[in-house]
Design an enzyme around this catalytic site. Structure first.
Site, PDB file in Angstrom:
ATOM      1  N   THR A   1       1.108  -1.071   0.034  1.00 25.30           N
ATOM      2  CA  THR A   1       0.039   0.162  -0.025  1.00 25.30           C
ATOM      3  C   THR A   1       0.921   1.266  -0.449  1.00 25.30           C
ATOM      4  O   THR A   1       1.690   0.970   1.180  1.00 25.30           O
ATOM      5  CB  THR A   1      -0.527   0.088   1.123  1.00 25.30           C
TER       6      THR A   1
ATOM      7  N   HIS B   1      -7.890 -11.286  -0.981  1.00 27.87           N
ATOM      8  CA  HIS B   1      -7.306 -11.116  -0.115  1.00 27.87           C
ATOM      9  C   HIS B   1      -7.679 -11.481   1.316  1.00 27.87           C
ATOM     10  O   HIS B   1      -8.845 -10.738   1.797  1.00 27.87           O
ATOM     11  CB  HIS B   1      -6.717  -9.105   0.030  1.00 27.87           C
TER      12      HIS B   1
ATOM     13  N   ASN C   1      -4.225 -10.550   6.500  1.00 24.58           N
ATOM     14  CA  ASN C   1      -3.914  -9.309   7.834  1.00 24.58           C
ATOM     15  C   ASN C   1      -5.272  -8.747   8.236  1.00 24.58           C
ATOM     16  O   ASN C   1      -5.016  -7.094   8.449  1.00 24.58           O
ATOM     17  CB  ASN C   1      -3.266  -8.164   6.647  1.00 24.58           C
TER      18      ASN C   1
ATOM     19  N   TYR D   1      -8.030  -8.468   7.402  1.00 24.98           N
ATOM     20  CA  TYR D   1      -9.525  -7.697   6.370  1.00 24.98           C
ATOM     21  C   TYR D   1     -10.930  -8.572   6.687  1.00 24.98           C
ATOM     22  O   TYR D   1     -10.826  -9.798   7.432  1.00 24.98           O
ATOM     23  CB  TYR D   1      -8.787  -6.900   5.473  1.00 24.98           C
TER      24      TYR D   1
ATOM     25  N   ASN E   1      -3.963  -6.063  12.383  1.00 20.94           N
ATOM     26  CA  ASN E   1      -5.404  -5.181  12.751  1.00 20.94           C
ATOM     27  C   ASN E   1      -5.679  -5.270  13.674  1.00 20.94           C
ATOM     28  O   ASN E   1      -7.034  -6.320  13.442  1.00 20.94           O
ATOM     29  CB  ASN E   1      -5.943  -5.314  10.868  1.00 20.94           C
TER      30      ASN E   1
END
Length: 373
Positions: free
Chosen positions: A25, A178, A181, A183, A238
């Site tokens: 990112t 994805h 992480n 999400y 996260n």
């Protein structure tokens, strides 16, 4: 003996080496639209066997960070065509990492200023990246999410399917789901963020249901050979947590083995941190995870990631631990990383202050090896 620098075919995609540019990112796509600067950045790194783009939201609801590119407007897709054409012109291959951040977002980024969505209304102890009123960027606490209604889930699965088709139409060689992480998909998987009492919560089988529905929909749309996935069994990123990750992710890879995917991308340890990080009472066994995948009939290439240097990467491929090795920070500061790894030569030092947001500085201005004094 197989080498890190040997070609490989992953699903329907032929790669000229086994060095992969990990998703990174960078927050340089205002309005969620890829631009000419983004195109130059990716084209510079096209000597990688494969480029995985930065996380790319499938909808505005899936957006959790300012100035990241999307897959959901005509302008964004036209921008991505510039990127894919440039990478292909330079002889590279590129897949898009399809992203829905779930609860890792902020009200100001959501449609009509609404709450981010999640499996359950549990706020992530994490931060997201916003643009301030004066145009500067900075990190802020994530907003409180709302729990998704069961009747909303099919629509999000459809969003994934639609975005996968759009990605292929924009010239990508494939897509990476994805599911790592912390999400949205990972939030469904983990007991720390999934407190549901319906058939998407509770047991491992229920918590993995959403992931498999997404995979099935995308494979039906674009084919298994252009579909890949990223998982991170023990990362705390996260606020991701599960007390017993080994059986959870064993179930995940056994389910993934139903499809002949292009590759399975594994983050080992804490994303961007300690490779030996663990959750639960025992260290995670990545060798056993791959063995379980193979025993279930899985044939996808196995990609490893997190803290690999030249020595570790060469060893992983030569020993058969991995088919592909992904590099992140090294690709930020070394656009010609493949050449540097092959020649075992000096690396540019990264400018950490320019990782997120900004312009060409720290993005497209790192010198190639031939220009280093």
């Amino acid at each position: 003996m197989t080498s890190l620098f040997d070609p490989i075919t992953v699903g329907d995609i032929q790669l000229r080496n086994r060095i992969v540019m990990a998703p990174l990112t960078r927050n340089r796509s205002p309005g969620a639209v890829p631009n000419t600067l983004n195109a130059a950045y990716y084209e510079q790194r096209a000597s990688a066997g494969l480029i995985i783009t930065e996380g790319t939201p499938i909808t505005q609801q899936g957006q959790g960070y300012a100035d990241v590119p999307g897959l959901y407007t005509p302008e964004a897709l036209a921008g991505w065509k510039q990127v894919t054409e440039g990478v292909h012109r330079a002889g590279g291959k590129i897949v898009v990492q399809m992203w829905h951040v779930g609860r890792v977002s902020h009200d100001s980024l959501q449609p009509n200023g609404g709450k981010p969505v999640a499996p359950s209304a549990v706020t992530a102890r994490s931060k997201t990246y916003l643009i301030n009123a004066d145009g500067s960027g900075g990190f802020a606490e994530t907003s409180e999410p709302r729990a998704l209604e069961r009747n909303e889930l099919a629509g999000i699965v459809e969003d994934y399917r639609r975005a996968a088709r759009a990605a292929i139409d924009a010239g990508f060689d494939g897509i990476e789901i994805h599911a790592a992480n912390g999400y949205l998909i990972d939030q469904f998987l983990r007991g720390g963020s999934n407190k549901r009492t319906d058939d998407y919560g509770g047991s491992i089988e229920n918590r993995a249901r959403f992931l498999f529905e997404v995979v099935d929909a995308i494979v039906a749309e674009i084919g298994a050979g252009r579909t890949a996935i990223r998982i991170s069994p023990v990362t705390p990123a996260n606020d991701a947590f599960d007390a017993n990750p080994q059986p959870l992710f064993t179930h995940v890879v056994e389910g993934l083995a139903r499809h002949d995917l292009a590759y399975v991308h594994i983050i080992e340890g804490a994303t961007g941190g300690a490779r030996d990080h663990q959750q639960g009472d025992t260290p995670f066994d990545y060798t056993a995870l791959r063995a379980a995948y193979a025993a279930a009939g899985g044939k996808a290439a196995w990609m490893v990631n997190n803290g690999y240097n030249r020595e570790l990467a060469i060893e992983a491929v030569e020993d058969g631990k991995a088919d592909l090795v992904a590099f992140g920070k090294l690709f930020i500061s070394n656009p010609d990383l493949v050449e540097r790894l092959k020649n075992d030569t000096v690396m540019n030092a990264p400018d950490v202050g320019t990782f997120y947001g900004g312009g060409a500085k720290g993005y497209t201005d790192y010198p190639a090896l031939e220009n280093v004094a």
